[in-house]
Write a protein that holds these residues in place. Structure first.
Motif, PDB file in Angstrom:
ATOM      1  N   ALA A   6       0.854  -1.194   0.000  1.00  0.00           N
ATOM      2  CA  ALA A   6       0.000   0.000   0.000  1.00  0.00           C
ATOM      3  C   ALA A   6       0.889   1.243   0.000  1.00  0.00           C
ATOM      4  CB  ALA A   6      -0.908  -0.006   1.223  1.00  0.00           C
ATOM      5  N   THR A   7       0.424   2.278  -0.657  1.00  0.00           N
ATOM      6  CA  THR A   7       1.174   3.535  -0.727  1.00  0.00           C
ATOM      7  C   THR A   7       0.253   4.714  -0.447  1.00  0.00           C
ATOM      8  OG1 THR A   7       0.793   3.792  -3.106  1.00  0.00           O
ATOM      9  CG2 THR A   7       2.811   2.642  -2.434  1.00  0.00           C
ATOM     10  N   LEU A   8       0.834   5.770   0.049  1.00  0.00           N
ATOM     11  CA  LEU A   8       0.145   7.048   0.237  1.00  0.00           C
ATOM     12  C   LEU A   8       1.024   8.145  -0.321  1.00  0.00           C
ATOM     13  CD1 LEU A   8      -1.143   6.997   3.934  1.00  0.00           C
ATOM     14  CD2 LEU A   8      -2.538   7.144   1.876  1.00  0.00           C
ATOM     15  N   GLU A   9       0.423   9.072  -0.988  1.00  0.00           N
ATOM     16  CA  GLU A   9       1.147  10.255  -1.462  1.00  0.00           C
ATOM     17  C   GLU A   9       0.351  11.465  -1.013  1.00  0.00           C
ATOM     18  OE1 GLU A   9       3.643  12.282  -4.877  1.00  0.00           O
ATOM     19  OE2 GLU A   9       3.362  10.134  -4.808  1.00  0.00           O
ATOM     20  N   VAL A  41     -13.387   8.454  -0.086  1.00  0.00           N
ATOM     21  CA  VAL A  41     -12.196   7.966  -0.775  1.00  0.00           C
ATOM     22  C   VAL A  41     -12.648   7.320  -2.087  1.00  0.00           C
ATOM     23  CG1 VAL A  41     -10.240   6.380  -0.673  1.00  0.00           C
ATOM     24  CG2 VAL A  41     -10.980   7.580   1.393  1.00  0.00           C
ATOM     25  N   ILE A  42     -12.032   7.715  -3.159  1.00  0.00           N
ATOM     26  CA  ILE A  42     -12.356   7.155  -4.472  1.00  0.00           C
ATOM     27  C   ILE A  42     -11.356   6.036  -4.763  1.00  0.00           C
ATOM     28  CG2 ILE A  42     -12.492   7.655  -6.942  1.00  0.00           C
ATOM     29  CD1 ILE A  42     -13.060  10.619  -6.059  1.00  0.00           C
ATOM     30  N   THR A  43     -11.857   4.870  -5.111  1.00  0.00           N
ATOM     31  CA  THR A  43     -10.976   3.743  -5.429  1.00  0.00           C
ATOM     32  C   THR A  43     -11.400   3.098  -6.730  1.00  0.00           C
ATOM     33  OG1 THR A  43     -12.339   2.106  -4.268  1.00  0.00           O
ATOM     34  CG2 THR A  43     -10.621   3.186  -2.972  1.00  0.00           C
ATOM     35  N   THR A  44     -10.447   2.428  -7.368  1.00  0.00           N
ATOM     36  CA  THR A  44     -10.799   1.569  -8.491  1.00  0.00           C
ATOM     37  C   THR A  44     -11.430   0.315  -7.896  1.00  0.00           C
ATOM     38  OG1 THR A  44      -8.555   0.665  -8.479  1.00  0.00           O
ATOM     39  CG2 THR A  44      -8.989   2.485 -10.009  1.00  0.00           C
ATOM     40  N   ARG A  45     -11.924  -0.597  -8.701  1.00  0.00           N
ATOM     41  CA  ARG A  45     -12.694  -1.729  -8.172  1.00  0.00           C
ATOM     42  C   ARG A  45     -12.204  -3.084  -8.671  1.00  0.00           C
ATOM     43  NH1 ARG A  45     -16.637   0.051  -4.687  1.00  0.00           N
ATOM     44  NH2 ARG A  45     -17.460   2.067  -5.258  1.00  0.00           N
ATOM     45  N   MET A  46     -10.912  -3.316  -8.604  1.00  0.00           N
ATOM     46  CA  MET A  46     -10.394  -4.635  -8.982  1.00  0.00           C
ATOM     47  C   MET A  46     -10.603  -5.603  -7.821  1.00  0.00           C
ATOM     48  SD  MET A  46      -6.862  -3.860 -11.053  1.00  0.00           S
ATOM     49  CE  MET A  46      -5.965  -3.553  -9.576  1.00  0.00           C
ATOM     50  N   ALA A  47     -10.849  -6.865  -8.143  1.00  0.00           N
ATOM     51  CA  ALA A  47     -10.956  -7.903  -7.111  1.00  0.00           C
ATOM     52  C   ALA A  47      -9.548  -8.275  -6.656  1.00  0.00           C
ATOM     53  CB  ALA A  47     -11.669  -9.123  -7.682  1.00  0.00           C
ATOM     54  N   CYS A  48      -9.396  -8.498  -5.362  1.00  0.00           N
ATOM     55  CA  CYS A  48      -8.087  -8.826  -4.808  1.00  0.00           C
ATOM     56  C   CYS A  48      -8.239  -9.992  -3.832  1.00  0.00           C
ATOM     57  CB  CYS A  48      -7.483  -7.620  -4.106  1.00  0.00           C
ATOM     58  SG  CYS A  48      -7.347  -6.181  -5.155  1.00  0.00           S
ATOM     59  N   PRO A  49      -8.281 -11.215  -4.335  1.00  0.00           N
ATOM     60  CA  PRO A  49      -8.445 -12.377  -3.451  1.00  0.00           C
ATOM     61  C   PRO A  49      -7.332 -12.424  -2.395  1.00  0.00           C
ATOM     62  CG  PRO A  49      -8.599 -13.024  -5.763  1.00  0.00           C
ATOM     63  CD  PRO A  49      -8.154 -11.595  -5.738  1.00  0.00           C
ATOM     64  N   HIS A  93      -4.851  16.959  -0.330  1.00  0.00           N
ATOM     65  CA  HIS A  93      -5.185  15.820  -1.180  1.00  0.00           C
ATOM     66  C   HIS A  93      -4.218  14.671  -0.920  1.00  0.00           C
ATOM     67  CE1 HIS A  93      -5.198  13.515  -5.006  1.00  0.00           C
ATOM     68  NE2 HIS A  93      -6.489  13.779  -4.952  1.00  0.00           N
ATOM     69  N   PHE A  94      -4.714  13.459  -1.063  1.00  0.00           N
ATOM     70  CA  PHE A  94      -3.845  12.291  -1.023  1.00  0.00           C
ATOM     71  C   PHE A  94      -4.231  11.354  -2.155  1.00  0.00           C
ATOM     72  CE2 PHE A  94      -7.491  10.429   0.955  1.00  0.00           C
ATOM     73  CZ  PHE A  94      -7.421   9.081   0.665  1.00  0.00           C
ATOM     74  N   SER A  95      -3.296  10.530  -2.539  1.00  0.00           N
ATOM     75  CA  SER A  95      -3.547   9.481  -3.524  1.00  0.00           C
ATOM     76  C   SER A  95      -2.680   8.301  -3.121  1.00  0.00           C
ATOM     77  CB  SER A  95      -3.213   9.963  -4.941  1.00  0.00           C
ATOM     78  OG  SER A  95      -1.852  10.345  -5.011  1.00  0.00           O
ATOM     79  N   GLY A  96      -2.821   7.221  -3.830  1.00  0.00           N
ATOM     80  CA  GLY A  96      -2.004   6.060  -3.519  1.00  0.00           C
ATOM     81  C   GLY A  96      -2.637   4.777  -3.974  1.00  0.00           C
ATOM     82  N   ASN A  97      -2.285   3.716  -3.261  1.00  0.00           N
ATOM     83  CA  ASN A  97      -2.757   2.388  -3.599  1.00  0.00           C
ATOM     84  C   ASN A  97      -3.076   1.662  -2.301  1.00  0.00           C
ATOM     85  OD1 ASN A  97      -2.449  -0.589  -4.254  1.00  0.00           O
ATOM     86  ND2 ASN A  97      -2.361   0.357  -6.287  1.00  0.00           N
ATOM     87  N   THR A  98      -4.184   0.966  -2.268  1.00  0.00           N
ATOM     88  CA  THR A  98      -4.601   0.246  -1.069  1.00  0.00           C
ATOM     89  C   THR A  98      -3.813  -1.042  -0.869  1.00  0.00           C
ATOM     90  OG1 THR A  98      -6.262  -1.077  -2.206  1.00  0.00           O
ATOM     91  CG2 THR A  98      -6.977   1.076  -1.329  1.00  0.00           C
ATOM     92  N   GLY A  99      -2.998  -1.390  -1.835  1.00  0.00           N
ATOM     93  CA  GLY A  99      -2.354  -2.695  -1.867  1.00  0.00           C
ATOM     94  C   GLY A  99      -3.031  -3.534  -2.940  1.00  0.00           C
TER      95      GLY A  99
END
Length: 165
Positions: free
Chosen positions: A68-71, A107-115, A78-84
């Motif tokens: 996971a990342t935060l910028e 929080v706005i996120t994309t919606r990919m499945a992450c098993p 503002h922040f952006s990043g990746n939830t992992g």
């Protein structure tokens, strides 16, 4: 009587000509600063700006092969990043006065499945953040009761170090 009036007039003129010991604005602020209780040094807001990577604690923190990342962009709140798993962005609120930090619940996120990855728990912890501390170069996100929610380190610049931890 004339002599007394003349003496009083002379004293009044002398009193008007004597420089009075006034506190200049600089002296006033220095006196006020000395009287105020000592506070810790003010935290420079630029220390939050930039990229941070989550320090994984559980195996599931890197289940997707990503950290996971935060910028942070403090000036733009503002922040952006990746939830992992998914990309995210939103508003963040920071106060230099009391080290408060919070994230908008929008929080706005994309919606990919992450098993195998509990993204919902990650986002919940992010939203529980009320303040932070910096310790030995780590950004530690804290809840209102000072429960440590997560630890972040400056994002590695070497792509080889951003894989599984």
């Amino acid at each position: 009587m004339k002599n007394i009036l003349a003496i009083m007039a002379c004293l009044a003129m002398l009193a008007c000509q004597q420089p009075q010991a006034k506190n200049t604005p600089a002296k006033d602020s220095a006196a006020r600063a000395a009287a105020m209780p000592k506070r810790p040094a003010i935290l420079d807001s630029t220390v939050l700006d930039g990229s941070w990577s989550l320090q994984p604690v559980l195996a599931s923190d890197t289940a997707t092969g990503k950290r996971a990342t935060l910028e942070f962009n403090v000036k733009k709140a503002h922040f952006s990043g990746n939830t992992g798993c998914n990309s995210m962005n939103g508003k963040s609120y920071f106060s230099i006065v009391d080290s408060s930090l919070s994230f908008s619940d929008k929080v706005i996120t994309t919606r990919m499945a992450c098993p195998g990855y509990n993204e919902k728990a990650f986002l919940k912890n992010l939203l529980l953040t009320t303040h932070f501390k910096l310790k030995n170069g780590l950004l530690i996100l804290l809840a209102e009761d000072n429960t440590e929610l997560s630890r972040w380190e400056r994002k590695p610049t070497n792509p080889a170090t951003t894989g599984k931890a």
